[in-house]
Write an enzyme that holds these catalytic residues in place. Structure first.
Site, PDB file in Angstrom:
ATOM      1  N   ARG A  55       0.918  -0.211   3.954  1.00 43.92           N
ATOM      2  CA  ARG A  55       0.092   0.154   2.810  1.00 43.92           C
ATOM      3  C   ARG A  55       0.458   1.546   2.309  1.00 43.92           C
ATOM      4  O   ARG A  55       0.906   2.400   3.089  1.00 43.92           O
ATOM      5  CB  ARG A  55      -1.398   0.112   3.175  1.00 43.92           C
ATOM      6  CG  ARG A  55      -1.876  -1.200   3.767  1.00 43.92           C
ATOM      7  CD  ARG A  55      -1.514  -2.421   2.947  1.00 43.92           C
ATOM      8  NE  ARG A  55      -1.996  -2.362   1.571  1.00 43.92           N
ATOM      9  CZ  ARG A  55      -1.481  -3.099   0.591  1.00 43.92           C
ATOM     10  NH1 ARG A  55      -0.474  -3.893   0.813  1.00 43.92           N
ATOM     11  NH2 ARG A  55      -1.991  -3.010  -0.625  1.00 43.92           N
ATOM     12  N   ASP A  86       8.602   1.263   1.763  1.00 48.38           N
ATOM     13  CA  ASP A  86       8.458   0.128   0.852  1.00 48.38           C
ATOM     14  C   ASP A  86       7.145   0.199   0.083  1.00 48.38           C
ATOM     15  O   ASP A  86       7.021  -0.393  -0.981  1.00 48.38           O
ATOM     16  CB  ASP A  86       8.534  -1.193   1.633  1.00 48.38           C
ATOM     17  CG  ASP A  86       8.494  -2.402   0.717  1.00 48.38           C
ATOM     18  OD1 ASP A  86       9.388  -2.502  -0.160  1.00 48.38           O
ATOM     19  OD2 ASP A  86       7.593  -3.246   0.871  1.00 48.38           O
ATOM     20  N   GLU A 114       2.056   4.486  -5.626  1.00 50.95           N
ATOM     21  CA  GLU A 114       2.588   3.358  -6.383  1.00 50.95           C
ATOM     22  C   GLU A 114       1.570   2.761  -7.352  1.00 50.95           C
ATOM     23  O   GLU A 114       1.945   2.293  -8.431  1.00 50.95           O
ATOM     24  CB  GLU A 114       3.119   2.275  -5.449  1.00 50.95           C
ATOM     25  CG  GLU A 114       2.065   1.499  -4.672  1.00 50.95           C
ATOM     26  CD  GLU A 114       2.695   0.398  -3.821  1.00 50.95           C
ATOM     27  OE1 GLU A 114       1.999  -0.591  -3.566  1.00 50.95           O
ATOM     28  OE2 GLU A 114       3.854   0.524  -3.411  1.00 50.95           O
ATOM     29  N   HIS A 162       7.993  -2.159  -2.943  1.00 50.35           N
ATOM     30  CA  HIS A 162       6.977  -3.052  -2.376  1.00 50.35           C
ATOM     31  C   HIS A 162       7.477  -4.506  -2.368  1.00 50.35           C
ATOM     32  O   HIS A 162       6.820  -5.416  -2.881  1.00 50.35           O
ATOM     33  CB  HIS A 162       5.665  -2.947  -3.169  1.00 50.35           C
ATOM     34  CG  HIS A 162       4.450  -3.242  -2.346  1.00 50.35           C
ATOM     35  ND1 HIS A 162       3.265  -2.576  -2.470  1.00 50.35           N
ATOM     36  CD2 HIS A 162       4.237  -4.156  -1.359  1.00 50.35           C
ATOM     37  CE1 HIS A 162       2.374  -3.060  -1.617  1.00 50.35           C
ATOM     38  NE2 HIS A 162       2.949  -4.022  -0.929  1.00 50.35           N
TER      39      HIS A 162
END
Length: 329
Positions: A234, A258, A263, A295
């Site tokens: 997360r 990632d 984001e 992501h």
């Protein structure tokens, strides 16, 4: 049942079509995110499914109530961007897909470890600079010789442990609920001990408020020199400013991110047709010992199929009055 789908990507379309044909339900697909402005597209439908990491504000749920829409099925696992209190207040039942493909994320996490260990970013940078001799000088480390700390041993964490066991890697875990799978080999330790001993630390916990900035200045200071960080979980788990401080100093050997801390804000700008200018992202992107990805750790054909079908099945269950195990409200 008539279902309105938002945030539909091209790769999802065949799975929607096959499910609709098999179940004889109607699905209308839209690429747009679910917002106050797009919600009217769902007027007259029985339920909504959506996939997005930008926020679902309370006004979306008040609008759903006005349209007599009672069901929302998320096609993703994360739901910290959903105002569940507002959903409950406006009598909207929400479900999610907690485990569309643990193996997909686990494989991506281990791939990221290997990328960092073999200094692939530095090799690529040298090759792009046409410095072939330099590209041959970045010596790697072997995963089987190292200790990996796995934070969180749910479905994804256990899939990571299983893969690491195949490499012969020493695995430490920290979790209040230990895996019951006797085929897995690991050593439970405290979080502090895991920080001190791990050559690589990989995160597989939810983005609950208590986990925000779990890896912060104090945590990084306790880690081994040259340690690597992998976050496929997360966005809020890492204090990015502190991460950059320790990457710049050389205390940390590298990171694979990632799920980037900001984001949601950045994607919201992109959703409005803008570009985002994030100095933290830009600095990370310029570092050869950092692997950034947007992501996509979950992103395999198996995962996409499961995300679509499980979300749609939940809507049908809602509509039929059947208990939904993945319900959030």
């Amino acid at each position: 049942m008539r279902i309105c789908a938002f945030g539909v990507r091209g790769d999802e379309v065949p799975y929607f079509q096959r499910w609709a044909a098999r179940t004889e339900n109607t699905v209308t697909m839209h690429p747009d995110y679910l917002t106050d402005q797009t919600l009217p597209l769902a007027a007259g439908y029985d339920g909504i499914t959506s996939f997005q990491t930008v926020p679902y504000p309370s006004t979306v749920f008040s609008g759903m109530q006005q349209l007599k829409l009672r069901y929302l099925a998320l096609r993703n696992a994360g739901y910290e961007n959903v105002d569940l209190t507002a959903a409950a207040h406006h009598q909207v039942r929400v479900s999610y897909v907690p485990a569309y493909s643990p193996r997909a994320i686990a494989e991506f996490a281990v791939m990221s470890m290997l990328y960092l260990l073999r200094q692939a970013g530095a090799v690529q940078t040298a090759l792009h600079d046409a410095d072939y001799p330099l590209a041959k000088t970045f010596i790697g480390r072997e995963l089987g010789d190292l200790t990996v700390g796995v934070v969180g041993s749910g479905r994804i964490g256990q899939a990571v442990i299983q893969i690491l066991n195949g490499f012969g890697t020493r695995v430490l875990i920290t979790d209040s609920h230990l895996p019951k799978n006797l085929a897995l080999t690991f050593t439970p330790v405290s979080f502090e001990e895991l920080l001190r001993q791990s050559d690589i630390l990989t995160l597989h916990i939810p983005g609950d408020p208590e986990n925000t900035n779990l890896l912060n200045e104090a945590a990084f200071a306790q880690m081994k020199p040259g340690a690597l960080i992998v976050n496929t979980a997360r966005p809020n788990l890492i204090d990015t400013a502190a991460l950059l401080t320790h990457l710049r100093s050389g205390k940390l050997g590298g990171a694979a991110i990632d799920t980037f801390e900001h984001e949601a804000d950045d994607l919201l700008q992109l959703a409005h047709g803008e570009t985002f200018a994030d100095p933290l992202w830009d600095e990370l992107l310029a570092m050869p010992n950092v692997m950034l990805s947007p992501h996509i750790a979950y992103y395999t054909d198996t995962a996409v199929k499961n995300m679509v079908e499980q979300a749609l099945d939940a809507l049908v269950a809602f509509d039929q009055g059947v208990r939904v195990a993945t319900e959030l409200t």
